[in-house]
Design a protein around this motif. Structure first.
Motif, PDB file in Angstrom:
ATOM      1  N   LEU A 104      48.956  38.883  44.468  1.00  0.00           N
ATOM      2  CA  LEU A 104      48.843  37.815  43.455  1.00  0.00           C
ATOM      3  C   LEU A 104      49.583  36.539  43.860  1.00  0.00           C
ATOM      4  O   LEU A 104      49.486  35.530  43.176  1.00  0.00           O
ATOM      5  N   ASP A 105      50.352  36.599  44.966  1.00  0.00           N
ATOM      6  CA  ASP A 105      51.004  35.378  45.470  1.00  0.00           C
ATOM      7  C   ASP A 105      50.024  34.510  46.257  1.00  0.00           C
ATOM      8  O   ASP A 105      50.329  33.370  46.582  1.00  0.00           O
ATOM      9  N   LEU A 106      48.866  35.083  46.606  1.00  0.00           N
ATOM     10  CA  LEU A 106      47.937  34.397  47.502  1.00  0.00           C
ATOM     11  C   LEU A 106      46.976  33.492  46.746  1.00  0.00           C
ATOM     12  O   LEU A 106      46.692  33.713  45.574  1.00  0.00           O
ATOM     13  N   SER A 107      46.485  32.479  47.460  1.00  0.00           N
ATOM     14  CA  SER A 107      45.303  31.737  47.032  1.00  0.00           C
ATOM     15  C   SER A 107      45.431  31.107  45.643  1.00  0.00           C
ATOM     16  O   SER A 107      46.487  30.635  45.248  1.00  0.00           O
ATOM     17  N   LEU A 108      44.346  31.140  44.933  1.00  0.00           N
ATOM     18  CA  LEU A 108      44.222  30.459  43.647  1.00  0.00           C
ATOM     19  C   LEU A 108      45.296  30.874  42.645  1.00  0.00           C
ATOM     20  O   LEU A 108      45.954  30.041  42.029  1.00  0.00           O
ATOM     21  N   LEU A 109      45.463  32.205  42.503  1.00  0.00           N
ATOM     22  CA  LEU A 109      46.403  32.697  41.504  1.00  0.00           C
ATOM     23  C   LEU A 109      47.841  32.404  41.921  1.00  0.00           C
ATOM     24  O   LEU A 109      48.690  32.128  41.071  1.00  0.00           O
ATOM     25  N   GLY A 110      48.112  32.461  43.231  1.00  0.00           N
ATOM     26  CA  GLY A 110      49.445  32.131  43.722  1.00  0.00           C
ATOM     27  C   GLY A 110      49.807  30.706  43.394  1.00  0.00           C
ATOM     28  O   GLY A 110      50.920  30.414  42.956  1.00  0.00           O
ATOM     29  N   ARG A 111      48.840  29.798  43.590  1.00  0.00           N
ATOM     30  CA  ARG A 111      49.070  28.388  43.288  1.00  0.00           C
ATOM     31  C   ARG A 111      49.297  28.202  41.786  1.00  0.00           C
ATOM     32  O   ARG A 111      50.176  27.454  41.365  1.00  0.00           O
ATOM     33  N   ALA A 112      48.518  28.905  40.986  1.00  0.00           N
ATOM     34  CA  ALA A 112      48.674  28.810  39.523  1.00  0.00           C
ATOM     35  C   ALA A 112      50.054  29.306  39.098  1.00  0.00           C
ATOM     36  O   ALA A 112      50.656  28.775  38.174  1.00  0.00           O
ATOM     37  N   ARG A 113      50.561  30.320  39.787  1.00  0.00           N
ATOM     38  CA  ARG A 113      51.894  30.834  39.461  1.00  0.00           C
ATOM     39  C   ARG A 113      52.955  29.807  39.833  1.00  0.00           C
ATOM     40  O   ARG A 113      53.878  29.548  39.060  1.00  0.00           O
ATOM     41  N   GLN A 114      52.802  29.216  41.039  1.00  0.00           N
ATOM     42  CA  GLN A 114      53.762  28.186  41.466  1.00  0.00           C
ATOM     43  C   GLN A 114      53.773  27.004  40.511  1.00  0.00           C
ATOM     44  O   GLN A 114      54.812  26.399  40.267  1.00  0.00           O
ATOM     45  N   GLU A 164      43.025  38.903  38.126  1.00  0.00           N
ATOM     46  CA  GLU A 164      42.317  37.808  38.797  1.00  0.00           C
ATOM     47  C   GLU A 164      41.186  37.269  37.925  1.00  0.00           C
ATOM     48  O   GLU A 164      41.016  36.049  37.791  1.00  0.00           O
ATOM     49  N   ALA A 165      40.436  38.175  37.310  1.00  0.00           N
ATOM     50  CA  ALA A 165      39.318  37.745  36.455  1.00  0.00           C
ATOM     51  C   ALA A 165      39.820  36.942  35.256  1.00  0.00           C
ATOM     52  O   ALA A 165      39.189  35.955  34.848  1.00  0.00           O
ATOM     53  N   ILE A 166      40.943  37.343  34.694  1.00  0.00           N
ATOM     54  CA  ILE A 166      41.517  36.638  33.535  1.00  0.00           C
ATOM     55  C   ILE A 166      42.173  35.333  33.983  1.00  0.00           C
ATOM     56  O   ILE A 166      41.952  34.275  33.395  1.00  0.00           O
ATOM     57  N   GLY A 167      42.976  35.417  35.061  1.00  0.00           N
ATOM     58  CA  GLY A 167      43.780  34.281  35.505  1.00  0.00           C
ATOM     59  C   GLY A 167      42.944  33.074  35.850  1.00  0.00           C
ATOM     60  O   GLY A 167      43.298  31.935  35.512  1.00  0.00           O
ATOM     61  N   ARG A 168      41.788  33.288  36.475  1.00  0.00           N
ATOM     62  CA  ARG A 168      40.954  32.151  36.880  1.00  0.00           C
ATOM     63  C   ARG A 168      40.284  31.465  35.691  1.00  0.00           C
ATOM     64  O   ARG A 168      39.704  30.392  35.857  1.00  0.00           O
ATOM     65  N   LEU A 169      40.355  32.084  34.510  1.00  0.00           N
ATOM     66  CA  LEU A 169      39.781  31.460  33.308  1.00  0.00           C
ATOM     67  C   LEU A 169      40.808  30.625  32.549  1.00  0.00           C
ATOM     68  O   LEU A 169      40.463  29.933  31.591  1.00  0.00           O
ATOM     69  N   GLY A 212      43.202  24.948  33.860  1.00  0.00           N
ATOM     70  CA  GLY A 212      43.910  24.339  34.983  1.00  0.00           C
ATOM     71  C   GLY A 212      43.999  25.192  36.227  1.00  0.00           C
ATOM     72  O   GLY A 212      44.383  24.711  37.285  1.00  0.00           O
ATOM     73  N   VAL A 213      43.633  26.495  36.150  1.00  0.00           N
ATOM     74  CA  VAL A 213      43.768  27.369  37.320  1.00  0.00           C
ATOM     75  C   VAL A 213      42.686  27.075  38.353  1.00  0.00           C
ATOM     76  O   VAL A 213      42.950  26.958  39.546  1.00  0.00           O
ATOM     77  N   VAL A 214      41.433  26.961  37.880  1.00  0.00           N
ATOM     78  CA  VAL A 214      40.328  26.616  38.776  1.00  0.00           C
ATOM     79  C   VAL A 214      40.140  25.104  38.726  1.00  0.00           C
ATOM     80  O   VAL A 214      40.035  24.523  37.642  1.00  0.00           O
ATOM     81  N   GLY A 215      40.115  24.464  39.911  1.00  0.00           N
ATOM     82  CA  GLY A 215      40.048  23.011  40.006  1.00  0.00           C
ATOM     83  C   GLY A 215      38.878  22.411  39.254  1.00  0.00           C
ATOM     84  O   GLY A 215      39.051  21.496  38.448  1.00  0.00           O
ATOM     85  N   ASN A 216      37.669  22.956  39.509  1.00  0.00           N
ATOM     86  CA  ASN A 216      36.460  22.424  38.901  1.00  0.00           C
ATOM     87  C   ASN A 216      35.941  23.405  37.849  1.00  0.00           C
ATOM     88  O   ASN A 216      35.293  24.384  38.189  1.00  0.00           O
ATOM     89  N   PRO A 217      36.237  23.143  36.569  1.00  0.00           N
ATOM     90  CA  PRO A 217      35.863  24.111  35.521  1.00  0.00           C
ATOM     91  C   PRO A 217      34.353  24.324  35.412  1.00  0.00           C
ATOM     92  O   PRO A 217      33.916  25.340  34.880  1.00  0.00           O
TER      93      PRO A 217
END
Ligand code: JCQ
Length: 245
Positions: A16-26, A155-160, A163-168
């Motif tokens: 969960l530190d990687l990629s999209l979700l990692g950035r959202a956590r940071q 992952e399925a929840i976090g990307r929703l 602000g997590v996904v750049g282009n909604p």
């Protein structure tokens, strides 16, 4: 959103530190805290399992470490007044995109990852009486523990989350989101690769024609691989063409 995870293999959640979700956590959009269940087991071997009451194969997770760990999380300062406790389980209700959308509206999720043959039933009974508990399955197969299922759900929840996904807009066009149909096939450059062409309509510049082609592709693909997902009003369409083929 705050997410607590309880597991005897906290290392799984490094993913969960990687990629999209990692950035959202940071960026502070998601606050994920992973807890080692063995920290709540106090014997010399930090035992979390025992033999099943009534006999049978395998081992069952003992209730005491779960009770101590969950009480600690649910009673910690800044704890949410109404958290949702989720246990990934092949015996749960099926987790779908609809479930993900609904869970993305929660303030605080707590995932309990079982191992072995499962968790002592009294843990579910105790926390169901005290608050909201859901057993959720990611599909009809058996994993060795809830960790991989929890990662899939997070992952399925976090990307929703906002602000997590750049282009909604990319969220609404994908499989299962628009009318519950599967996604249309995608292409990029080059226009020809190993003798295989990008469908000419996609290069035509005719946006209406592109839209119509994609819509037809989604319906045909859904009919072919997941007919049970097809809405009633699309069920008969284009069968004549198949019969003629
Ligand atoms: C989740 N689909 C399969 C396995 C017992 C809580 O008890 C148990 C949990 C697991 C792990 O979850 C899965 C699963 N969705 O196997 C056994």
């Amino acid at each position: 959103m705050r997410i607590d995870v309880v597991s005897i293999f906290p290392g799984y959640f490094d993913a969960l530190d990687l990629s999209l979700l990692g950035r959202a956590r940071q960026r502070g959009l998601i606050d994920v805290r992973v807890h080692d269940l063995r920290d709540a087991a106090h014997d010399r071997h930090r035992t979390v399992d025992d033999t099943p009451a009534g006999g049978g194969a395998g081992m069952v997770m003992k209730p005491e470490p779960w009770g101590e760990m969950l009480d600690g999380i649910l009673g910690s300062d800044g704890a949410d007044p109404d958290p949702l406790l989720i246990f990934p389980s092949p015996a749960g209700e099926v987790f779908t995109q609809r479930t993900a959308r609904s869970l993305a509206r929660e303030r605080h999720l707590v995932f309990g990852c079982g191992r072995y043959e499962g968790i002592d039933q009294r843990v579910f009974d105790e926390y169901s009486e005290r608050g909201r508990v859901r057993l959720l399955s990611i599909g009809d197969y058996v994993l060795n523990g809830g960790e991989v299922a929890a990662i899939a759900m997070i992952e399925a929840i976090g990307r929703l989350l906002p602000g997590v996904v750049g282009n909604p807009e990319s969220l609404v066009e994908e499989s299962h989101e628009e009318e519950g149909l599967l996604e249309y096939p995608s292409y990029t450059r080059p226009a020809e690769w190993r003798g295989r062409e990008v469908p000419p309509v996609l290069l035509s510049g005719d946006h209406a024609a592109v839209g119509a082609w994609r819509s037809e592709q989604r319906i045909e693909r859904t009919r072919r691989v997941r007919p049970e997902l097809l809405p009633r009003e699309l069920r008969g369409e284009a069968r004549g063409r198949h019969a003629a083929e």
